[in-house]
Design a protein around this motif. Structure first.
Motif, mmCIF file in Angstrom:
data_model
loop_
_atom_site.group_PDB
_atom_site.id
_atom_site.type_symbol
_atom_site.label_atom_id
_atom_site.label_comp_id
_atom_site.label_asym_id
_atom_site.label_seq_id
_atom_site.Cartn_x
_atom_site.Cartn_y
_atom_site.Cartn_z
ATOM 1 N N MET A 1 -13.130 -13.635 1.478
ATOM 2 C CA MET A 1 -12.047 -14.143 1.756
ATOM 3 C C MET A 1 -12.254 -14.782 2.162
ATOM 4 O O MET A 1 -12.690 -16.195 2.394
ATOM 5 N N ARG A 366 -11.171 -6.789 7.466
ATOM 6 C CA ARG A 366 -11.649 -7.930 6.466
ATOM 7 C C ARG A 366 -10.218 -8.786 6.336
ATOM 8 O O ARG A 366 -9.259 -7.856 5.955
ATOM 9 N N GLU A 368 -7.718 -11.581 3.928
ATOM 10 C CA GLU A 368 -7.640 -11.732 2.420
ATOM 11 C C GLU A 368 -6.268 -12.055 2.656
ATOM 12 O O GLU A 368 -5.540 -12.316 2.663
ATOM 13 N N THR A 403 -7.829 -3.781 5.392
ATOM 14 C CA THR A 403 -8.065 -5.420 5.244
ATOM 15 C C THR A 403 -6.940 -5.350 5.797
ATOM 16 O O THR A 403 -5.894 -4.462 5.369
ATOM 17 N N GLY A 405 -3.636 -9.021 5.869
ATOM 18 C CA GLY A 405 -4.142 -10.210 4.996
ATOM 19 C C GLY A 405 -2.124 -10.333 4.742
ATOM 20 O O GLY A 405 -1.688 -10.214 4.546
ATOM 21 N N ASP A 419 -6.201 -0.007 4.094
ATOM 22 C CA ASP A 419 -7.190 0.884 4.492
ATOM 23 C C ASP A 419 -8.478 1.476 2.978
ATOM 24 O O ASP A 419 -7.609 1.646 2.053
ATOM 25 N N SER A 420 -9.175 2.361 2.806
ATOM 26 C CA SER A 420 -10.094 2.661 2.133
ATOM 27 C C SER A 420 -9.662 4.109 1.660
ATOM 28 O O SER A 420 -10.135 4.778 0.511
ATOM 29 N N THR A 478 -2.215 1.733 1.217
ATOM 30 C CA THR A 478 -1.535 -0.255 2.108
ATOM 31 C C THR A 478 -0.473 -0.120 1.905
ATOM 32 O O THR A 478 0.718 0.907 1.623
#
Length: 490
Positions: A1, A366, A368, A403, A405, A419-420, A478
């Motif tokens: 990041m 996270r 970004e 994440t 950002g 998220d994943s 996203t």
């Protein structure tokens, strides 16, 4: 990041609550703070203008009247003096005066004035008339008009010099004629009085016409006030009235104010409705679980009930937080001033606060963000609340790591959470912006509800001219608040 850029971070505090204002109304009389009517102001202003103008015109008219009266009566003096000078003749080497009647008939046109005359020969010897009449300071001209006093009274005099060059007599004879100023003053006042009389009549007529015009011009306001007074208290629809352009500005401002009130009322109604609908079941469940725990003698069974009670209180607390957050966001949409906000600050603040650790302990979060500013014109607190709800929704229903950002591209600023996981089913995505939409299958707890988090984010995005976008790609699912980017500082 990438978070190591120099920046001047500014914390936006919630707007202070407005001061409490008494809602009591006066049953009669003017409203508190009301000033004088426009008609009274107009009458006062025009009256003051007319009085001031009248005083100025009175001085001007009196000055004009004095000049006109002086010119008129000076001609009488000149005529009388010339008649007397023309009647002088030379007999036996000496000037002889035969006073003409016509000269005194001219001066008799001012019957209240006193008349004085003097005829003097060479060396200043008085031939006839008053001995001590005042003489002019200048003797260069044959005809001189001057002011002096006669018997303690102001008067106007004329001196006419007649020159003789005959065999028997050579020299000058001076004729001085004077008259007091009573008739002149009366004429000057008469001219002034006539001028002011016309001015007064015209001023009163102007004032009356102005009052009629003002009443006619204010009639649309009276109709507008009557229409608003007769409205139902719950009627906040826009006012439709045919009014002049100057009043239309007030109507549009009133319509905007009522629209904000309508949104606030809708928010309160929605909050009350959601509270009644959504809290009844979990509160009843908590009460039932607590009753079971109170009656349960088995320690293992009681511990199981306590665990369920704790989970229920957590869900209830989260639901209340979201409801209050939604009400706050909608309220600030109308009350908070839009400022230049860097979306990187929002993402970094949420990441550094660490509230997500309590929501999902051990989950990997996270950040970004880049080096370039991602600026929008919005309310920082509303954006922060929306982003927190997106992050919380991803932690509850998505798959770690998550994440957060911010970025800018093609004139649009994006504040996003990813998220994943694979994301919700396509048929469910169109409903994710609604309140209390059932959660996506395959991610998180089965049958969970997305609550108000996405509804809050969508409301904030629409308030500031943006949208709530969702997409699935290789990194995961996203969801982003997309807003128009603010112009760069120059």
């Amino acid at each position: 990041m990438a978070i190591g850029w120099p920046r001047d971070r500014k914390m936006t505090e919630p707007a202070a609550p407005p001061s409490q204002v008494s809602a009591s109304r006066e049953p009669t009389g003017r409203a508190p703070g009301a000033t004088r009517s426009l008609t009274a102001r107009l009458v006062t202003g025009l009256s003051s203008l007319l009085i001031l103008g009248g005083l100025i015109l009175a001085f001007a008219a009196f000055a004009y009247g004095r000049t006109a009266a002086r010119d008129a009566f000076d001609r009488l003096l000149v005529g009388a003096a010339n008649d007397i000078a023309a009647s002088i003749s030379i007999r036996d080497g000496a000037p002889v005066v035969d006073l003409p009647v016509s000269a005194f008939e001219l001066l008799a046109l001012a019957p209240d004035d006193r008349i004085a005359y003097q005829i003097s020969g060479p060396g200043g010897a008085v031939l006839t008339g008053y001995q001590d009449l005042p003489r002019p300071t200048s003797s260069a001209r044959d005809l001189v008009l001057y002011d002096a006093r006669f018997k303690g009274e102001p008067a106007r005099f004329i001196r006419v010099t007649r020159r003789f060059a005959e065999r028997q007599f050579s020299g000058t004879v001076e004729v001085i004629v004077g008259q007091t100023l009573r008739a002149r003053t009366q004429l000057a006042f008469s001219i002034t009085r006539n001028a002011l009389g016309g001015l007064a009549v015209g001023g009163i007529a102007m004032l009356a016409f102005a009052i009629l015009i003002v009443h006619s011009a204010l009639r649309p306001l009276e109709r507008l006030a009557k229409g608003i007074a007769e409205r139902d208290p719950q009627d906040l629809t826009p006012i439709r009235a045919a009014v002049p352009g100057e009043v239309d500005v007030l109507v549009q401002a009133t319509n905007g104010f009522m629209a904000r009130l309508d949104r606030q009322f809708a928010t309160m109604k929605s909050l009350i409705s959601d509270t009644a609908h959504q809290l009844r079941t979990p509160v009843a469940a908590l009460r039932a679980q607590s009753d079971l725990a109170a009656e349960e003698d088995d320690p293992a069974r009681r511990e199981e009930i306590v665990v369920k009670l704790h989970a229920g209180t957590v869900r209830l607390s989260r639901l209340l937080d979201q409801m209050l957050s939604r009400a706050l966001v909608i309220h600030r949409a109308d009350s908070a001033r839009r400022e230049r906000v860097d979306l990187r600050d929002i993402a970094l603040d949420i990441f550094e606060e660490g509230d997500h650790a309590a929501l999902s302990p051990g989950a990997e979060i996270r950040l970004e963000i880049g080096d370039e500013e991602v600026a929008v014109l919005a309310d920082a607190l509303s954006l922060s609340e929306a982003a927190k709800n997106l992050l919380g929704n991803a932690l509850r229903h998505g798959k770690a790591p998550v994440t957060i950002g911010a970025e800018q591209e093609n004139g649009q600023a994006r504040l996003w959470v990813r998220d994943s996981g694979p994301g919700p089913a396509p048929e469910l995505r169109a409903r994710l912006g609604e309140r209390f939409t059932p959660g996506r299958s395959g991610a998180g707890r089965r049958g969970a509800s997305s609550g108000l988090g996405l509804a809050i984010a969508q409301s904030v995005a629409e308030t500031y001219g943006g949208t709530l976008e969702m997409e699935s790609d290789a990194p995961g699912f996203t969801i982003a608040i997309v807003l128009p980017a603010a112009e760069e500082h120059r």
